[in-house]
Design a protein around this motif. Structure first.
Motif, short mmCIF file in Angstrom:
data_model
loop_
_atom_site.label_atom_id
_atom_site.label_comp_id
_atom_site.label_asym_id
_atom_site.label_seq_id
_atom_site.Cartn_x
_atom_site.Cartn_y
_atom_site.Cartn_z
N HIS A 108 2.98 -3.50 3.22
CA HIS A 108 3.03 -4.91 3.62
C HIS A 108 2.61 -5.82 2.47
O HIS A 108 1.82 -6.74 2.63
CB HIS A 108 2.18 -5.19 4.86
N GLY A 109 3.16 -5.53 1.29
CA GLY A 109 2.89 -6.37 0.14
C GLY A 109 2.66 -5.53 -1.11
O GLY A 109 2.83 -4.31 -1.10
N ILE A 117 -3.57 -11.63 -4.28
CA ILE A 117 -3.45 -10.44 -3.44
C ILE A 117 -4.01 -9.24 -4.21
O ILE A 117 -3.47 -8.84 -5.24
CB ILE A 117 -1.98 -10.17 -3.04
N GLY A 118 -5.10 -8.70 -3.70
CA GLY A 118 -5.73 -7.54 -4.31
C GLY A 118 -5.45 -6.28 -3.49
O GLY A 118 -4.82 -6.35 -2.43
N ASP A 121 -6.04 -6.27 0.22
CA ASP A 121 -5.20 -7.13 1.06
C ASP A 121 -3.93 -6.45 1.55
O ASP A 121 -3.17 -7.04 2.31
CB ASP A 121 -4.83 -8.41 0.29
N ILE A 122 -3.67 -5.24 1.06
CA ILE A 122 -2.47 -4.52 1.51
C ILE A 122 -2.90 -3.20 2.16
O ILE A 122 -4.08 -2.85 2.14
CB ILE A 122 -1.46 -4.31 0.36
N ASN A 123 -1.98 -2.47 2.72
CA ASN A 123 -2.24 -1.32 3.58
C ASN A 123 -2.54 -0.03 2.79
O ASN A 123 -1.92 0.99 3.02
CB ASN A 123 -1.01 -1.13 4.48
N ILE A 124 -3.51 -0.10 1.86
CA ILE A 124 -3.87 1.08 1.07
C ILE A 124 -4.92 1.96 1.77
O ILE A 124 -4.78 3.18 1.75
CB ILE A 124 -4.32 0.68 -0.36
N SER A 151 2.48 -2.47 -10.82
CA SER A 151 1.01 -2.51 -10.80
C SER A 151 0.47 -1.78 -9.58
O SER A 151 -0.50 -1.02 -9.67
CB SER A 151 0.51 -3.97 -10.75
N THR A 152 1.11 -1.98 -8.44
CA THR A 152 0.69 -1.33 -7.21
C THR A 152 0.87 0.18 -7.31
O THR A 152 -0.03 0.95 -6.92
CB THR A 152 1.48 -1.90 -6.01
#
Length: 198
Positions: A108-109, A117-118, A121-124, A151-152
């Motif tokens: 989700h990002g 957004i770090g 903030d996402i579904n890690i 980067s993600t």
């Protein structure tokens, strides 16, 4: 030009949608005005149904009307592979090629410091929980081939490296700067086939 308030509000509502400017919003609003009432009611019901009846799968994060989703409950899927994507539209794009039979995880990002957004903030975190399952043998990082997606992918690969899990990235047959949802099935198929280990 001054419009009556109901039309003006409808134009403003259409302009909140991505890619809809003032002229297109105006055309859509007047199209709705000319629709028969039954079609307008059906249209508004569809909008409300999407908001009220859809949710994110508690396992993978894909959009669904039943929890867990149809992919997570499908016993024929390979549970040893998890493909990490940024958005639910990416799951749909991957499913269209009909070659990938593993599981998914929707973030989700993507990490984007410019947008504030770090990783938190996402579904890690839920991905890391899923990786505790000893049946998982490979993690495919299928984030978009742009700065945020790269980067993600690098962030996740560094997190899972200590686990010793095989981590692969989609091959770069996908255009840099593009989104998975716009790739054709052949390109996606080749990208899965020629993925490389990170």
């Amino acid at each position: 030009m001054h419009y009556p308030e109901p039309i003006s509000k409808l134009i403003d509502s259409f302009m909140k949608l991505p890619g809809i400017g003032p002229k297109t919003a105006q055309r859509l609003a007047f199209y709705v005005l000319n629709m028969n009432e039954e079609d307008v009611v059906d249209f508004s019901r569809s909008l409300m149904k999407v908001k009220r009846e859809l949710q994110f799968c508690s396992v993978c994060g894909h959009i669904t009307d039943v929890d867990p989703c149809y992919i997570c409950t499908d016993k024929s899927r390979d549970r040893s592979i998890i493909c990490v994507v940024q958005d639910t539209k990416d799951v749909i794009a991957m499913e269209k090629m009909r070659e990938y039979q593993g599981m998914y995880h929707v973030l989700h990002g993507a990490i984007s410091p410019m947008d504030g957004i770090g990783p938190e903030d996402i579904n890690i975190p839920s991905l890391l929980e899923r990786l505790k399952d000893e049946n998982v043998k490979e993690l495919i990082l299928a984030t978009n081939p742009n700065i945020e997606g790269e980067s993600t992918a690098m962030y996740i690969s560094r997190l899972v490296k200590p686990i010793g899990l095989k981590t692969t990235r989609l091959a770069h047959g996908l255009p840099v700067g593009g989104d998975l949802e716009y790739a054709d099935e052949v390109t996606l198929s080749k990208a899965i086939e020629y993925r490389t280990e990170l």
